[in-house]
Design a protein around this motif. Structure first.
Motif, PDB file in Angstrom:
ATOM      1  N   LYS A 196       0.817  -1.215   0.000  1.00 54.50           N
ATOM      2  CA  LYS A 196       0.000   0.000   0.000  1.00 54.50           C
ATOM      3  C   LYS A 196       0.852   1.267   0.000  1.00 54.50           C
ATOM      4  O   LYS A 196       0.567   2.226  -0.713  1.00 54.50           O
ATOM      5  CB  LYS A 196      -0.941  -0.003   1.205  1.00 54.50           C
ATOM      6  N   GLN A 197       1.907   1.279   0.806  1.00 57.09           N
ATOM      7  CA  GLN A 197       2.758   2.467   0.885  1.00 57.09           C
ATOM      8  C   GLN A 197       3.501   2.702  -0.424  1.00 57.09           C
ATOM      9  O   GLN A 197       3.553   3.826  -0.940  1.00 57.09           O
ATOM     10  CB  GLN A 197       3.754   2.332   2.031  1.00 57.09           C
ATOM     11  N   GLN A 198       4.059   1.643  -0.981  1.00 59.17           N
ATOM     12  CA  GLN A 198       4.779   1.769  -2.254  1.00 59.17           C
ATOM     13  C   GLN A 198       3.834   2.185  -3.374  1.00 59.17           C
ATOM     14  O   GLN A 198       4.187   3.019  -4.221  1.00 59.17           O
ATOM     15  CB  GLN A 198       5.450   0.446  -2.590  1.00 59.17           C
ATOM     16  N   ALA A 199       2.627   1.618  -3.376  1.00 57.12           N
ATOM     17  CA  ALA A 199       1.642   1.960  -4.399  1.00 57.12           C
ATOM     18  C   ALA A 199       1.286   3.443  -4.342  1.00 57.12           C
ATOM     19  O   ALA A 199       1.167   4.108  -5.377  1.00 57.12           O
ATOM     20  CB  ALA A 199       0.391   1.099  -4.222  1.00 57.12           C
ATOM     21  N   ALA A 200       1.132   3.973  -3.133  1.00 51.51           N
ATOM     22  CA  ALA A 200       0.802   5.391  -2.988  1.00 51.51           C
ATOM     23  C   ALA A 200       1.927   6.278  -3.517  1.00 51.51           C
ATOM     24  O   ALA A 200       1.681   7.293  -4.177  1.00 51.51           O
ATOM     25  CB  ALA A 200       0.512   5.715  -1.530  1.00 51.51           C
ATOM     26  N   LEU A 201       3.167   5.900  -3.238  1.00 52.55           N
ATOM     27  CA  LEU A 201       4.308   6.704  -3.692  1.00 52.55           C
ATOM     28  C   LEU A 201       4.480   6.647  -5.206  1.00 52.55           C
ATOM     29  O   LEU A 201       4.907   7.630  -5.829  1.00 52.55           O
ATOM     30  CB  LEU A 201       5.589   6.219  -3.015  1.00 52.55           C
ATOM     31  N   LEU A 202       4.154   5.504  -5.811  1.00 55.28           N
ATOM     32  CA  LEU A 202       4.366   5.318  -7.244  1.00 55.28           C
ATOM     33  C   LEU A 202       3.109   5.547  -8.075  1.00 55.28           C
ATOM     34  O   LEU A 202       3.135   5.396  -9.299  1.00 55.28           O
ATOM     35  CB  LEU A 202       4.905   3.905  -7.507  1.00 55.28           C
ATOM     36  N   ASP A 203       2.014   5.906  -7.413  1.00 57.46           N
ATOM     37  CA  ASP A 203       0.755   6.188  -8.107  1.00 57.46           C
ATOM     38  C   ASP A 203       0.270   4.981  -8.919  1.00 57.46           C
ATOM     39  O   ASP A 203      -0.093   5.089 -10.091  1.00 57.46           O
ATOM     40  CB  ASP A 203       0.914   7.405  -9.023  1.00 57.46           C
ATOM     41  N   VAL A 204       0.305   3.805  -8.268  1.00 53.29           N
ATOM     42  CA  VAL A 204      -0.221   2.584  -8.868  1.00 53.29           C
ATOM     43  C   VAL A 204      -1.148   1.920  -7.854  1.00 53.29           C
ATOM     44  O   VAL A 204      -1.251   2.346  -6.701  1.00 53.29           O
ATOM     45  CB  VAL A 204       0.906   1.595  -9.270  1.00 53.29           C
TER      46      VAL A 204
END
Length: 245
Positions: A196-204
């Motif tokens: 979830k955190q990585q997805a938020a940072l990468l807009d995916v």
């Protein structure tokens, strides 16, 4: 709508017509004639313009979708997106590679701190536990689109970093400027999915595919000068290599 792409079809060629069309559109996208955001005409109109069957035109568009050059969105149609970054396997930084390709990278500094090497970092870099390190975590974007989350551990005796430098320059560029003589690196790549955190940072979306890379770079004396763990959006990024016998 895009209507000006020039497609010179050779109907006697063994190269399939759909591939000839897709190649012409890919060239126009990569040279900027069809910039990101451009909407393409629908496949019926395109097939009529190039005197092709609708299935052939659909194959051409499918090839562009698979190459990551266009997307299909309900209610919008087929739209050009930012071409994926193809990075050669060499001892360079992402920032420098993007600049060389003519892109406009930007960097958001998430964290820059002094830490002590834990067991994992010590083993990775071949140093003693407790050795002072600088830890940096950044998001690298290309033309405003998030591309990578990058974590690096650099021994403090290599150089001192500051946020201003890291926003405006690649890490390896700064290290070379400090006299670091890079000679070799061990790199491992694989696949993973975004939390979830990585997805938020990468807009995916969470669960989206990511390319994972771990690297240890060494100077001419064999000393480890950088340990990196990077995550890249798989829809925008790939590595290239040439194999020889």
């Amino acid at each position: 709508m895009a209507t000006d792409v020039q497609v010179a079809l050779d109907r006697s060629s063994p190269v399939p017509l759909y591939h000839q069309v897709a190649t012409a559109f890919e060239t126009a996208i990569r040279d900027g004639s069809l910039p990101p955001g451009t909407r393409l005409d629908n496949e019926i109109e395109l097939a009529k313009r190039f005197s092709l069957s609708r299935p052939t035109m659909r194959q051409a568009l499918d090839q562009l979708v698979q190459a990551g050059l266009v997307v299909r969105r309900r209610g919008i149609g087929t739209q050009v997106v930012e071409p994926p970054v193809r990075r050669p396997l060499q001892l360079s930084s992402l920032y420098d590679d993007l600049i060389e390709q003519g892109s406009k990278p930007s960097t958001e500094i998430l964290e820059l701190a002094h830490v002590s090497a834990d067991q994992d970092r010590a083993e990775l870099l071949g140093i003693k536990e407790g050795t002072p390190l600088q830890y940096l975590r950044r998001v690298r974007s290309i033309d405003g689109t998030p591309l990578a989350i990058m974590e690096n551990w650099v021994p403090t005796d290599v150089l001192e970093l500051d946020q201003g430098q890291l926003r405006d320059h690649g890490l390896y560029d700064l290290m070379r400027g400090a006299g670091i003589d890079f000679r070799l690196a061990h790199q491992r790549m694989g696949a993973t999915v975004a939390d979830k955190q990585q997805a938020a940072l990468l807009d995916v979306e969470p669960g989206a595919p990511l390319v994972q890379m771990e690297r240890v770079a060494r100077d001419s004396s064999g000393r480890a000068v950088d340990g990196g763990h990077h995550l890249y959006r798989a829809d925008l990024y790939s590595f290239e290599m040439t194999l020889v016998k």
